[in-house]
Scaffold this motif. Structure first.
Motif, PDB file in Angstrom:
ATOM      1  N   ASN A   1      36.241  45.646  40.183  1.00  0.00           N
ATOM      2  CA  ASN A   1      35.630  46.965  40.362  1.00  0.00           C
ATOM      3  C   ASN A   1      35.864  47.514  41.758  1.00  0.00           C
ATOM      4  O   ASN A   1      36.161  48.695  41.923  1.00  0.00           O
ATOM      5  N   ARG A   2      35.718  46.670  42.750  1.00  0.00           N
ATOM      6  CA  ARG A   2      35.889  47.134  44.133  1.00  0.00           C
ATOM      7  C   ARG A   2      37.293  47.677  44.380  1.00  0.00           C
ATOM      8  O   ARG A   2      37.462  48.765  44.921  1.00  0.00           O
ATOM      9  N   TYR A   3      38.288  46.928  43.975  1.00  0.00           N
ATOM     10  CA  TYR A   3      39.659  47.319  44.307  1.00  0.00           C
ATOM     11  C   TYR A   3      40.239  48.320  43.315  1.00  0.00           C
ATOM     12  O   TYR A   3      41.089  49.122  43.678  1.00  0.00           O
ATOM     13  N   GLU A   4      39.773  48.317  42.097  1.00  0.00           N
ATOM     14  CA  GLU A   4      40.294  49.260  41.109  1.00  0.00           C
ATOM     15  C   GLU A   4      39.723  50.659  41.308  1.00  0.00           C
ATOM     16  O   GLU A   4      40.432  51.642  41.180  1.00  0.00           O
TER      17      GLU A   4
ATOM     18  N   TYR B   1      41.094  39.638  35.007  1.00  0.00           N
ATOM     19  CA  TYR B   1      39.679  39.710  34.655  1.00  0.00           C
ATOM     20  C   TYR B   1      39.509  40.043  33.178  1.00  0.00           C
ATOM     21  O   TYR B   1      38.774  39.370  32.449  1.00  0.00           O
ATOM     22  N   TYR B   2      40.152  41.106  32.729  1.00  0.00           N
ATOM     23  CA  TYR B   2      39.945  41.551  31.354  1.00  0.00           C
ATOM     24  C   TYR B   2      40.462  40.509  30.357  1.00  0.00           C
ATOM     25  O   TYR B   2      39.855  40.286  29.309  1.00  0.00           O
TER      26      TYR B   2
ATOM     27  N   HIS C   1      45.590  45.354  42.618  1.00  0.00           N
ATOM     28  CA  HIS C   1      44.365  45.724  41.903  1.00  0.00           C
ATOM     29  C   HIS C   1      44.592  45.694  40.392  1.00  0.00           C
ATOM     30  O   HIS C   1      43.693  45.329  39.628  1.00  0.00           O
ATOM     31  N   ILE C   2      45.801  46.027  39.952  1.00  0.00           N
ATOM     32  CA  ILE C   2      46.121  45.978  38.520  1.00  0.00           C
ATOM     33  C   ILE C   2      46.167  44.533  38.049  1.00  0.00           C
ATOM     34  O   ILE C   2      45.663  44.194  36.972  1.00  0.00           O
TER      35      ILE C   2
ATOM     36  N   ILE D   1      41.104  51.089  47.573  1.00  0.00           N
ATOM     37  CA  ILE D   1      41.437  50.297  48.754  1.00  0.00           C
ATOM     38  C   ILE D   1      42.375  49.153  48.350  1.00  0.00           C
ATOM     39  O   ILE D   1      42.329  48.673  47.217  1.00  0.00           O
ATOM     40  N   ASN D   2      43.217  48.768  49.268  1.00  0.00           N
ATOM     41  CA  ASN D   2      44.143  47.676  49.008  1.00  0.00           C
ATOM     42  C   ASN D   2      43.422  46.334  49.016  1.00  0.00           C
ATOM     43  O   ASN D   2      42.412  46.163  49.698  1.00  0.00           O
TER      44      ASN D   2
END
Length: 140
Positions: free
Chosen positions: A109-112, A48-49, A41-42, A116-117
């Motif tokens: 957004n979903r994973y961060e 993304y960023y 997630h990181i 959730i993995n």
């Protein structure tokens, strides 16, 4: 902004490529990372960023929303991926920045934020989007 974008991407790629021995990564609470799953997630977030910052630089915009919205006068304000996609189309680039940027944003957004993995298939999809979008941004 470009330098910050490249740094975010470099950090993500470092995590993606170099952390095979997770037992050496100790969290502040004293626990160690159990697997790469705890970092995915990181990695997606940094990809993304980084792309967001690179896109801002390409567009020459200091601030722009991640997604489109309606302002208080009910006028449509385009988000970064819609704006970049419109700009790319005017330059003859066929890559769908709007679709892929929004998808990567949603994945981030979903994973961060939901704890959730990231399944391997979704991680691979995020990686493909990141790589394709990065390459397309370089060509603009």
């Amino acid at each position: 902004m470009r330098d910050r974008g490249e740094i975010n991407i470099a950090v993500a790629n470092y995590f993606d490529n170099n952390f095979n021995n997770f037992s050496s990564i100790i969290r502040r609470d004293g626990n160690t990372l159990q697997s790469k799953d705890e970092l995915k997630h990181i990695i997606i977030g940094r990809w993304y960023y980084g792309l967001y910052l690179l896109a801002k630089k390409k567009l020459g915009i200091q601030y722009i929303s991640h997604t489109g919205y309606f302002d208080k006068n009910n006028n449509r304000v385009l988000g970064i991926w819609e704006t970049l996609d419109d700009n790319a189309k005017r330059k003859g680039v066929s890559y769908d920045f709007e679709k892929n940027g929004t998808l990567l944003f949603d994945m981030r957004n979903r994973y961060e934020y939901n704890g959730i993995n990231v399944p391997d298939t979704m991680f691979k999809k995020a990686q493909t989007i990141y790589e394709d979008m990065y390459n397309e941004l370089q060509n603009m």
